[in-house]
Design a protein around this motif. Structure first.
Motif, PDB file in Angstrom:
ATOM      1  N   SER A 475       1.070  -1.347   0.266  1.00  0.00           N
ATOM      2  CA  SER A 475       0.078   0.008   0.001  1.00  0.00           C
ATOM      3  C   SER A 475       1.239   1.412   0.126  1.00  0.00           C
ATOM      4  CB  SER A 475      -0.899   0.150   1.229  1.00  0.00           C
ATOM      5  OG  SER A 475      -1.529   1.624   1.628  1.00  0.00           O
ATOM      6  N   ARG A 478      -1.241   7.006   2.213  1.00  0.00           N
ATOM      7  CA  ARG A 478      -0.880   7.204   4.135  1.00  0.00           C
ATOM      8  C   ARG A 478      -2.034   6.748   4.180  1.00  0.00           C
ATOM      9  NH1 ARG A 478       0.343  12.498   0.342  1.00  0.00           N
ATOM     10  NH2 ARG A 478      -2.145  13.117   0.990  1.00  0.00           N
ATOM     11  N   THR A 479      -1.840   6.809   6.163  1.00  0.00           N
ATOM     12  CA  THR A 479      -2.659   6.348   6.330  1.00  0.00           C
ATOM     13  C   THR A 479      -3.766   7.614   7.075  1.00  0.00           C
ATOM     14  OG1 THR A 479      -1.292   7.313   8.363  1.00  0.00           O
ATOM     15  CG2 THR A 479      -1.043   4.549   8.244  1.00  0.00           C
ATOM     16  N   SER A 480      -3.151   8.859   6.333  1.00  0.00           N
ATOM     17  CA  SER A 480      -4.012   9.737   6.927  1.00  0.00           C
ATOM     18  C   SER A 480      -5.844   9.810   5.841  1.00  0.00           C
ATOM     19  CB  SER A 480      -3.778  11.068   6.528  1.00  0.00           C
ATOM     20  OG  SER A 480      -2.935  11.259   5.376  1.00  0.00           O
ATOM     21  N   SER A 483      -6.627   3.632   6.926  1.00  0.00           N
ATOM     22  CA  SER A 483      -6.029   3.968   8.677  1.00  0.00           C
ATOM     23  C   SER A 483      -5.563   2.591   7.817  1.00  0.00           C
ATOM     24  CB  SER A 483      -6.610   4.447   9.573  1.00  0.00           C
ATOM     25  OG  SER A 483      -8.747   3.308   9.336  1.00  0.00           O
ATOM     26  N   ASN A 484      -4.846   1.605   9.099  1.00  0.00           N
ATOM     27  CA  ASN A 484      -4.413   0.331   8.893  1.00  0.00           C
ATOM     28  C   ASN A 484      -5.425  -0.548   9.241  1.00  0.00           C
ATOM     29  OD1 ASN A 484      -1.741   1.267   8.331  1.00  0.00           O
ATOM     30  ND2 ASN A 484      -1.505   1.873  10.509  1.00  0.00           N
ATOM     31  N   LYS A 485      -6.432  -0.251  10.525  1.00  0.00           N
ATOM     32  CA  LYS A 485      -7.541  -1.258  10.148  1.00  0.00           C
ATOM     33  C   LYS A 485      -8.327  -1.299   8.499  1.00  0.00           C
ATOM     34  CE  LYS A 485     -11.349   2.564  11.838  1.00  0.00           C
ATOM     35  NZ  LYS A 485     -12.003   2.875  12.994  1.00  0.00           N
ATOM     36  N   ILE A 487      -6.359  -0.420   6.732  1.00  0.00           N
ATOM     37  CA  ILE A 487      -5.631  -1.591   5.396  1.00  0.00           C
ATOM     38  C   ILE A 487      -5.375  -3.358   5.533  1.00  0.00           C
ATOM     39  CG2 ILE A 487      -3.830  -1.752   4.796  1.00  0.00           C
ATOM     40  CD1 ILE A 487      -4.907   0.611   3.399  1.00  0.00           C
TER      41      ILE A 487
END
Length: 663
Positions: A475, A478-480, A483-485, A487
């Motif tokens: 990926s 950006r996490t902004s 978010s990781n959850k 992804i």
């Protein structure tokens, strides 16, 4: 408990080498059974299924115990036919050592080599038992020489067959071979020992080979460090060489094992019992397992309850309150447990190559329409017993599909359905299972934002990857933005997004990159990204197009030189890639690669050409790109993510379809 030394031994062989007969001999000679069973008469203890008794072959692995000289041996008799190789794979995962049975009459056979490669990879201790020395026309010397050459291993004969008197085979132990050291079997054994023991090398060169006890001691040391592999001759039919085998099991293969301090076990077989329900055959690797205990299932990712504990006892089950480390037992549970599961929290590594992979698919149909539902339920049970079948029930089109290793397996499955469930079924002609890979790089865009509340917007870049490289995901968002959850949900969805591509096959050898995307701080939830990922990935595949990959066999053929022409002609007709032949006395050896689709029925023709005296070894050897034709394409089963409106309704539970969200 006493005795304390417990060893789990597998008996492996090419079909008809006498493996089950040897098992019966070991049980009888050790005093575990009063009378010896017979494969031909259907009375062998380890052939408990009706179908095994009628066919005279082992289909399922079977565990039996016996004691010899204060050692407990848990013996696993495995199927010899390559169509049931998945059963052998599962058994190998719990073995401490192996007896590899070779027929003195047929010699080294194709499946013998398949088994040997697996044993080498797992680095398991092995005793080779050359059986059937009583058969007319056997050449034990040639079999020994062939074994050494074909296995590429240094062998050491622990006994020596004396066939000088017709119909009266005898055996000499190694320490009783004075005057016979010049015979090739013993001479080669001594040469092999000299190559891996410097002290004996000096004695051997000086001709000091009369201290048999000392030589045997050095050979046993070399066997323990796997520099040498022990060979014993005998006849299960006549009970010759059985005591020598038992004695060497205790000396060479039975050593204390190390176990975990916490409860841990490996599931190697699952079956359904008429009265006891679902049974899981396990080997304990630590702790004390007790009835009514709960233990973690790593496949199910939850605690399961052990309702009852049994141990195999001469073809039946005996109930016990607990199972100690190292013991093989059977537990009953209501959970849908599968073979290959690890119980407990310890890591039980089993990342080894399979003896054979299923590259054929078959559709199963009920002869009578009233049996449709019943057949589906029966196949689900068979799939729990053998997960390699990879059973798929496509309810929209009322189709059942299985993966198989060969035609014998379908015959057995057919008989199984009749005997266990009284269902007459038709197995359609097996078809090769292809794979797909992207033809070029392309992007796949998905916007899932209606009907609210939902929000998942993503763009995937799909790139072709080298053949055999599999699937990778990265990926760059950006996490902004996501978010990781979320992804993590995309990662979870990737594998099952690729179960069916544009042409109906699993997609592989591609790199997937998430290059753009967004979430909504109010409307997004993890399920949105799980739902949207297959739509974006399949859209990317649609834009890229896909090529078909066909499975390939690596072949090795050994036959009489006068058959080189006809066999080469057959291979050329199959468009095989053939290496230059090599020659060994009156035989030639051919190696190469051929498409599975071309060679699917070649074994029958090969046996006819060679009158059953040639050797054909086929092993799956990756995939190659092939041309796409209409007969190779399969329709998509279930709801396709490319039909976005139906897919969304299906995933939201608006209607039922076969392709369900994985748990």
């Amino acid at each position: 408990m006493s005795p304390k030394t417990i060893t789990t031994i597998g008996i492996l062989a090419h079909v008809d080498a006498g493996k089950t007969s040897l098992t019966e001999c070991l049980l009888h000679h050790s005093g575990a059974i009063a009378s010896q069973g017979s494969v031909d008469k259907g009375s062998a203890i380890t052939d408990g299924l009706a179908i095994e008794k009628s066919r005279g072959i082992s289909i399922k692995s079977a565990a039996v115990n016996f004691t010899w000289k204060n050692h407990i041996f848990q013996m696993v008799d495995t199927p010899g036919h390559i169509d049931f190789a998945a059963e052998v794979d599962r058994s190998l995962s719990i073995l401490d050592a192996v007896i590899l049975v070779v027929s003195a009459k047929e010699g080294v056979q194709a499946h013998t080599l398949n088994l040997w490669e697996s044993l080498k990879e797992r680095n398991l201790p092995v005793i080779i038992f050359i059986n059937k020395i009583d058969r007319d026309g056997v050449n034990t010397e040639q079999v020994f020489l062939d074994l050494q050459e074909e296995l590429r291993a240094k062998l050491f004969a622990l006994n020596f067959p004396d066939l000088s008197v017709a119909n009266d085979p005898k055996l000499r132990s190694f320490t009783n071979t004075a005057g016979h050291l010049g015979v090739p079997i013993l001479e080669i054994s001594l040469e092999n020992l000299a190559e891996c023991n410097e002290i004996f090398l000096e004695q051997y060169l000086e001709g000091k080979t009369d201290n048999f006890e000392s030589i045997l001691e050095k050979a046993q040391q070399a066997i323990e460090n796997k520099s040498l592999f022990p060979v014993l001759f005998g006849s299960a039919k006549l009970g010759i060489g059985i005591e020598a085998l038992l004695n060497n099991l205790t000396v060479l293969l039975s050593h204390p094992q190390t176990y975990f301090s916490t409860a841990s076990a490996k599931v190697f077989k699952v079956e359904f019992h008429d009265k006891l329900g679902r049974l899981a055959y396990i080997k304990s690797y630590g702790g004390l397992l007790k009835t009514k205990d709960s233990i973690h299932s790593q496949q199910l990712e939850k605690e399961i309850k052990i309702n009852q504990i049994f141990k195999p006892h001469l073809g039946s089950l005996a109930q016990f309150p607990e199972l100690s480390p190292g013991e093989v037992g059977i537990i009953s549970t209501t959970e849908i447990i599968q073979a290959g599961d690890a119980l407990g929290t310890e890591i039980l590594h089993d990342e080894f190559s399979k003896i054979s992979d299923a590259v054929l698919g078959v559709e199963v149909k009920a002869i009578e329409d009233k049996d449709y539902q019943k057949l589906g339920e029966a196949l689900e049970i068979l799939n729990l017993e053998d997960p390699a079948l990879d059973f798929k029930w496509f309810k929209e089109v009322r189709e059942f599909h299985l993966k198989i290793l060969g035609p014998i397996q379908t015959e057995v499955l057919k008989e199984n359905l009749v005997q266990r469930w009284s269902i007459e079924a038709e197995f359609l002609k097996p078809k090769v299972i292809y794979k797909e890979t992207p033809s070029k790089s392309a992007e796949g865009y998905v916007r899932y934002w209606m009907p609210k509340p939902c929000w998942a917007i993503m763009t995937f870049l799909l790139d072709p990857a080298p053949v055999g490289s599999g699937i990778s995901f990265t990926s760059k968002v950006r996490t902004s933005e996501i978010s990781n959850k979320y992804i993590n949900e995309v990662k979870r969805a990737i594998p099952w997004s690729l179960k069916q591509g544009l042409k109906g096959y699993e997609v592989t050898d591609l790199s997937i990159t998430l290059i753009e995307g967004s979430e909504h701080n109010v409307h997004s939830n993890p399920g949105d990204f799980l739902l949207a990922t297959p739509m974006g990935v399949l859209r990317g595949l649609e834009n890229a197009g896909t090529d078909l990959l066909e499975p390939m066999y690596a072949f090795e053929i050994k036959a009489q030189q006068d058959l080189l022409g006809p066999i080469s002609g057959d291979l050329n007709q199959m468009r095989a890639q053939i290496e230059a032949p090599t020659f060994d006395d009156d035989f030639f050896i051919l190696k190469g690669r051929v498409a599975v689709a071309e060679a699917i029925d070649y074994g029958i023709k090969f046996n006819a050409t060679t009158s059953g005296k040639g050797r054909l070894k086929l092993s799956l050897d990756g995939y190659e790109k092939t041309t796409t034709t209409e007969d190779k394409i399969r329709p998509f089963k279930g709801v396709s993510p490319l039909n976005e409106s139906q897919w969304i309704l299906h995933m939201r539970g608006a209607f039922k379809a076969d392709q369900r969200l994985p748990v």
